[in-house]
Design a protein around this motif. Sequence first.
Motif, PDB file in Angstrom:
ATOM      1  N   GLY A 101      15.724  23.554  47.090  1.00  0.00           N
ATOM      2  CA  GLY A 101      16.497  22.036  47.101  1.00  0.00           C
ATOM      3  C   GLY A 101      15.450  21.324  46.217  1.00  0.00           C
ATOM      4  N   CYS A 102      14.334  21.849  45.570  1.00  0.00           N
ATOM      5  CA  CYS A 102      13.568  20.818  44.771  1.00  0.00           C
ATOM      6  C   CYS A 102      14.029  20.403  43.468  1.00  0.00           C
ATOM      7  CB  CYS A 102      12.356  21.557  44.571  1.00  0.00           C
ATOM      8  SG  CYS A 102      11.069  20.576  43.498  1.00  0.00           S
ATOM      9  N   ASP A 103      14.261  19.141  43.046  1.00  0.00           N
ATOM     10  CA  ASP A 103      14.648  18.840  41.870  1.00  0.00           C
ATOM     11  C   ASP A 103      13.758  18.704  40.605  1.00  0.00           C
ATOM     12  OD1 ASP A 103      16.431  17.532  39.816  1.00  0.00           O
ATOM     13  OD2 ASP A 103      16.056  15.545  40.656  1.00  0.00           O
ATOM     14  N   LEU A 104      13.185  20.159  40.576  1.00  0.00           N
ATOM     15  CA  LEU A 104      12.328  20.228  39.590  1.00  0.00           C
ATOM     16  C   LEU A 104      12.882  20.380  38.065  1.00  0.00           C
ATOM     17  CD1 LEU A 104       9.254  21.041  39.023  1.00  0.00           C
ATOM     18  CD2 LEU A 104       9.846  23.527  39.787  1.00  0.00           C
ATOM     19  N   LYS A 105      12.293  19.612  37.045  1.00  0.00           N
ATOM     20  CA  LYS A 105      12.360  19.741  35.905  1.00  0.00           C
ATOM     21  C   LYS A 105      11.482  20.339  34.935  1.00  0.00           C
ATOM     22  CE  LYS A 105      14.589  15.490  37.034  1.00  0.00           C
ATOM     23  NZ  LYS A 105      14.349  15.042  38.355  1.00  0.00           N
ATOM     24  N   ILE A 106      11.729  21.092  34.085  1.00  0.00           N
ATOM     25  CA  ILE A 106      10.959  21.846  33.050  1.00  0.00           C
ATOM     26  C   ILE A 106      11.015  21.147  31.697  1.00  0.00           C
ATOM     27  CG2 ILE A 106      10.812  23.690  34.693  1.00  0.00           C
ATOM     28  CD1 ILE A 106      12.972  25.431  32.881  1.00  0.00           C
ATOM     29  N   ILE A 107      10.090  21.619  30.946  1.00  0.00           N
ATOM     30  CA  ILE A 107       9.996  20.966  29.494  1.00  0.00           C
ATOM     31  C   ILE A 107       9.836  22.261  28.682  1.00  0.00           C
ATOM     32  CG2 ILE A 107       9.000  18.697  30.070  1.00  0.00           C
ATOM     33  CD1 ILE A 107       6.222  19.620  29.011  1.00  0.00           C
ATOM     34  N   VAL A 108      10.365  22.023  27.376  1.00  0.00           N
ATOM     35  CA  VAL A 108      10.186  22.970  26.232  1.00  0.00           C
ATOM     36  C   VAL A 108       9.957  22.601  24.842  1.00  0.00           C
ATOM     37  CG1 VAL A 108      12.845  23.095  25.985  1.00  0.00           C
ATOM     38  CG2 VAL A 108      11.570  25.385  25.532  1.00  0.00           C
ATOM     39  N   ASP A 109       9.568  23.308  24.087  1.00  0.00           N
ATOM     40  CA  ASP A 109       9.506  22.850  22.603  1.00  0.00           C
ATOM     41  C   ASP A 109       9.776  23.575  21.619  1.00  0.00           C
ATOM     42  OD1 ASP A 109       6.844  24.361  22.606  1.00  0.00           O
ATOM     43  OD2 ASP A 109       5.681  22.686  22.049  1.00  0.00           O
ATOM     44  N   ASN A 110      10.134  24.892  22.010  1.00  0.00           N
ATOM     45  CA  ASN A 110      10.735  25.868  20.852  1.00  0.00           C
ATOM     46  C   ASN A 110      12.060  26.561  21.358  1.00  0.00           C
ATOM     47  OD1 ASN A 110       9.996  28.698  22.163  1.00  0.00           O
ATOM     48  ND2 ASN A 110       8.190  27.103  22.869  1.00  0.00           N
ATOM     49  N   VAL A 111      12.582  27.001  20.282  1.00  0.00           N
ATOM     50  CA  VAL A 111      14.027  27.742  20.247  1.00  0.00           C
ATOM     51  C   VAL A 111      13.768  28.898  21.143  1.00  0.00           C
ATOM     52  CG1 VAL A 111      15.855  28.492  19.293  1.00  0.00           C
ATOM     53  CG2 VAL A 111      14.616  26.512  18.226  1.00  0.00           C
ATOM     54  N   GLU A 112      12.781  29.642  21.184  1.00  0.00           N
ATOM     55  CA  GLU A 112      12.662  31.011  21.676  1.00  0.00           C
ATOM     56  C   GLU A 112      12.713  30.814  23.118  1.00  0.00           C
ATOM     57  OE1 GLU A 112       9.308  33.152  20.335  1.00  0.00           O
ATOM     58  OE2 GLU A 112       9.343  34.513  22.103  1.00  0.00           O
ATOM     59  N   THR A 113      11.815  29.943  23.694  1.00  0.00           N
ATOM     60  CA  THR A 113      11.726  29.795  24.977  1.00  0.00           C
ATOM     61  C   THR A 113      13.100  29.045  25.620  1.00  0.00           C
ATOM     62  OG1 THR A 113       9.357  29.465  24.959  1.00  0.00           O
ATOM     63  CG2 THR A 113      10.365  28.647  27.031  1.00  0.00           C
ATOM     64  N   ASP A 129      17.162  21.870  34.561  1.00  0.00           N
ATOM     65  CA  ASP A 129      17.230  20.629  34.294  1.00  0.00           C
ATOM     66  C   ASP A 129      16.031  20.570  33.408  1.00  0.00           C
ATOM     67  OD1 ASP A 129      17.004  17.861  33.482  1.00  0.00           O
ATOM     68  OD2 ASP A 129      17.572  17.258  35.743  1.00  0.00           O
ATOM     69  N   VAL A 130      16.279  20.703  31.866  1.00  0.00           N
ATOM     70  CA  VAL A 130      15.419  21.000  30.780  1.00  0.00           C
ATOM     71  C   VAL A 130      15.068  19.729  29.923  1.00  0.00           C
ATOM     72  CG1 VAL A 130      14.670  22.479  28.997  1.00  0.00           C
ATOM     73  CG2 VAL A 130      16.350  23.328  30.702  1.00  0.00           C
ATOM     74  N   TRP A 131      13.952  19.236  29.782  1.00  0.00           N
ATOM     75  CA  TRP A 131      13.605  18.064  28.872  1.00  0.00           C
ATOM     76  C   TRP A 131      13.069  18.615  27.635  1.00  0.00           C
ATOM     77  CZ3 TRP A 131      11.478  13.468  32.095  1.00  0.00           C
ATOM     78  CH2 TRP A 131      12.243  13.301  33.314  1.00  0.00           C
ATOM     79  N   ILE A 132      13.140  17.994  26.558  1.00  0.00           N
ATOM     80  CA  ILE A 132      12.481  18.450  25.287  1.00  0.00           C
ATOM     81  C   ILE A 132      11.212  17.750  25.150  1.00  0.00           C
ATOM     82  CG2 ILE A 132      12.823  18.966  22.844  1.00  0.00           C
ATOM     83  CD1 ILE A 132      15.616  19.292  23.138  1.00  0.00           C
ATOM     84  N   GLU A 133      10.117  18.554  24.692  1.00  0.00           N
ATOM     85  CA  GLU A 133       8.930  17.892  24.749  1.00  0.00           C
ATOM     86  C   GLU A 133       8.522  17.381  23.283  1.00  0.00           C
ATOM     87  OE1 GLU A 133       5.359  20.241  25.489  1.00  0.00           O
ATOM     88  OE2 GLU A 133       3.884  18.498  25.569  1.00  0.00           O
ATOM     89  N   ILE A 134       8.256  16.054  22.928  1.00  0.00           N
ATOM     90  CA  ILE A 134       8.293  15.484  21.513  1.00  0.00           C
ATOM     91  C   ILE A 134       6.759  15.410  21.242  1.00  0.00           C
ATOM     92  CG2 ILE A 134       8.905  13.640  20.209  1.00  0.00           C
ATOM     93  CD1 ILE A 134      11.257  15.467  21.125  1.00  0.00           C
ATOM     94  N   ASP A 135       6.308  15.547  20.002  1.00  0.00           N
ATOM     95  CA  ASP A 135       5.042  15.480  19.599  1.00  0.00           C
ATOM     96  C   ASP A 135       4.977  14.047  18.720  1.00  0.00           C
ATOM     97  OD1 ASP A 135       2.550  15.271  18.539  1.00  0.00           O
ATOM     98  OD2 ASP A 135       2.916  17.264  17.280  1.00  0.00           O
ATOM     99  N   THR A 136       4.568  12.755  19.291  1.00  0.00           N
ATOM    100  CA  THR A 136       4.405  11.687  18.495  1.00  0.00           C
ATOM    101  C   THR A 136       3.146  11.385  18.033  1.00  0.00           C
ATOM    102  OG1 THR A 136       4.113  10.685  20.759  1.00  0.00           O
ATOM    103  CG2 THR A 136       6.269  10.578  19.874  1.00  0.00           C
ATOM    104  N   ASP A 137       2.043  12.005  18.385  1.00  0.00           N
ATOM    105  CA  ASP A 137       0.716  11.913  17.697  1.00  0.00           C
ATOM    106  C   ASP A 137      -0.014  13.132  17.115  1.00  0.00           C
ATOM    107  OD1 ASP A 137       0.057  12.953  20.131  1.00  0.00           O
ATOM    108  OD2 ASP A 137      -1.267  11.260  20.851  1.00  0.00           O
TER     109      ASP A 137
END
Lengths: 377, 377
Positions: A101-113, A129-137
Motif C-alpha cells: 500500500g505504499c505509494d512509492l515513486k522511483i526514479i530513472v535516468d537511462n533507457v536500459e533501466t 510510478d516512475v519519475w525521470i531524473e534530470i541533470d541541471t548542473d
Amino acid sequence: MTSIQEIDTPAALIDVPRMQRNIERMQERMNTLSVRFRPHVKTAKCLPVAGAQREAGAEGITVSTLKEAEQFFEAGFSDILYAVGIVPSKLSQVLALRKRGCDLKIIVDNVETAREIGRFGKAHEDVFDVWIEIDTDGHRSGIKPEEEALLEIARVLQEAGMRMGGIMTHAGSSYDYNTPEALKAIAEQERAGAVRAAERLREAGLPCPVVSVGSTPTALSAEQLDGVTEVRAGVYVLFDLVMRNVGVCTEDDIALSVLTTVIGHQQEKGWAIVDAGWMAMSRDRGTQKQPHDFGFGQVCTEDGTLLEGYILSSANQEHGVLSHVGETDKNILERFPIGTRLRILPNHACATGAQHPEYQAILPDGTVQTWPRFYGW
Amino acid sequence: MTSIQEIDTPAALIDVPRMQRNIERMQERMNTLSVRFRPHVKTAKCLPVAGAQREAGAEGITVSTLKEAEQFFEAGFSDILYAVGIVPSKLSQVLALRKRGCDLKIIVDNVETAREIGRFGKAHEDVFDVWIEIDTDGHRSGIKPEEEALLEIARVLQEAGMRMGGIMTHAGSSYDYNTPEALKAIAEQERAGAVRAAERLREAGLPCPVVSVGSTPTALSAEQLDGVTEVRAGVYVLFDLVMRNVGVCTEDDIALSVLTTVIGHQQEKGWAIVDAGWMAMSRDRGTQKQPHDFGFGQVCTEDGTLLEGYILSSANQEHGVLSHVGETDKNILERFPIGTRLRILPNHACATGAQHPEYQAILPDGTVQTWPRFYGW
C-alpha cells in the motif's frame, strides 16, 4: 529527562525551537511560491522530525534508501519518493512495499533501466510510478533536459504500461556557492532546466504531472518557481556550518549539536581534549574548502552560546582537540576545566546525525526527549 | 547465505581468510617479541572478530567507549582497558561494571582527575585499577615521561588506596610516516618513553606492573620491546588504504570492503554512479594527504580483484562517483554496465565499519555469515 544536565556525553542534541523555526521558514517560503513541499528525510531519519514537517504543511517525503521508505511507511507515511536512481536488483523490494500500500515513486535516468522497470512491472502486474531524473548542473546523475534519451525513456515506460509520474532534479552544486546572486542564478538554472524537460515531454505528447526540484540552498534562494509543482530539501531542518558558509543560515539557526565533556588538556599547546571525536562528529570536513574553516566543529557553551574562535581543530575516534583559532589560548585549562560540558556545532548535519543511534531533543521548556533514528540499508 | 551474490548492496564485507592472516601475523610478531597482546576492538566492534583474536592468543581487550566495555563484558570478555582518559562523571558507569565482575581498567593523565578517582573509589569501596597515560609523541593526550606530575598522579592514587596498574601510551603520530626507518624510529621512541616513565615510577618506589604501548604501525615495526609488557593495536585486523600508504600492508591484506552496485553513468565524463556514497564508505579521506590518494576508495571486482586506477573519486550521501584516475575512461558504460557489482576498499576501516549495522563475513568456503557490530555510546 528533566534537563540537558542529565545527558551522558557524547550525545547528539536537537534544539527543538530552532528546528521548528527552520521548518516554518521553509514551509512559509514554499507557500508563498505556491509549490508543494516534500522534505528529504535522510538528514534526520527521525519520525518526530518528519512529523513536525508534515504538521507544518509538507506533503509526502523524499528518502535516500529503501530502508527509510520501509521505516517511514510503517510509521504512517505513504507518499514517498526514493530519490536515488533505481537499479533492477532493487525492484522486488520496491514492489513489496507497493503491494503493502505504499505509494512509492522511483526514479530513472537511462533507457536500459526503464526497460527493466517495464518488464518487471508487467511481469508482476504493477504500474510503477516512475519519475525521470534530470541533470541541471552536471554534478551527479540524470539526463540533460535537451537529451534525446529523455523522450525515449518516457516512451519506453509508457509503452510498458508504467505511470510517467514526472521529472525531478537536484542542483547539488548549489553547495559550492556563497553569494545570494550566485544562489539565485543556480536556483533559476535548476528551475529552468526542470521546466524545459517537462515541456519537451508534453510537446511530444507524453505526460509529466510533477516537476520536482530542490536542494536547501536553491529552495531558500529561488525568486520564482513558475512551472515547478514541488520542492525537496533536507538539511534546512537542522542546518549546519556548511550551510552557514553557503549563506542560507546563521550559527543561531543550527539546531543540531554534539554535547561533549572536557576530559584533559595539553596546556602549553592551548588544547582541551573532549570526549567527542570523529565518531561523534563524523569525518565530514565540509567547511575545509569554504571561506570559514571550522575544523570539526564550532564550540558553544552547554546552553548553546557561541564561543567565537574556539573550534574542534582535530579529531581521533573518541577524542576531539579543542583549541583557539590563531593565537594559542594559554588559559585553556582555567577556561575549560575538566568536566566542562560544551556543545559543538557540526559541519554537516546529515553526516553527524548518522553517527548517533538517537537524538536528545531539547524541548522549549528545557526537558529532554529521546528521538531514535534509523540507520543501515 | 550461500554466496556473496545474495547480499543486497551497499554492504560491508569482511574477507575472513584475510582477517585471519592479519590476526596471525600480528600475534606471531608479539610472541616473537615476548609481549602480551591486547587488541583494540574499536575497529570492528564485533564479537566474532574479537573471538578470533582471543583464539589466536590475545589476552584482554582495549575499548574506546564504556558501551563497548559493557557489550564485550556481557559476551564473556572480562580483562578490559578503557583507553580514553576517564572523566569523573563516568566513574559511576565504571563502578557498575566492576561491581558486576568486569576487570575494567581506566586511564588518567592529570592530578585533578586522579584525586576524583581516589575520592570516588573510597566513597564506594572500590579499588580502581588505574593506568597513567603517557605522551610519547605529542599527538594527543598524556603526560610526558619526564613530567613531575607523573609521580604526583601515582602518589595520589596510591594514597587513596587505588591500584597503580601501570602506564600506557599510543604513538598515534606513527600514521604520519611511510618508510620502514621512520616507523622503526617512532616505535622505538614510543617504547623508550613508556619504559622511561615506568622506570621513574619504580625509582620513586611506586609500582608499575604494566607497560603498555601500541598502534598498528609501531606494533608492526618495532625491532625490540625490552621493558614493555603488552602491546595494543586495532586496525591491523582489517587494514585499509591508509595503512597501505603507511607501508604496513598491501591492498591484498585489506579484509574490509564495501559491496556496491552500478546504478548509472555519465558517459562523456567517464563516470559510473554506484550505490555506495559516503554513508556506506564514511567521510574519511585519510589518503588525501598521503603519497597515493585513493579518493573515497579503491575499486575491485565483486570477487576482490584490484582494478588498478579506478577509484571512488567523489561521494554524496548514497551516490558514489567511480572514475579512472588520470585519463577519462570513455568505455566506462561498457566496462561497468548497470547492475555490475564491485567491492570498494576503504581509506579507514574504523570509520567505514562504523557506518554499518553489521558485516557480511565471507568465510573460506565462500558462504556468508552476518556479524553484528555495536554502535553508539
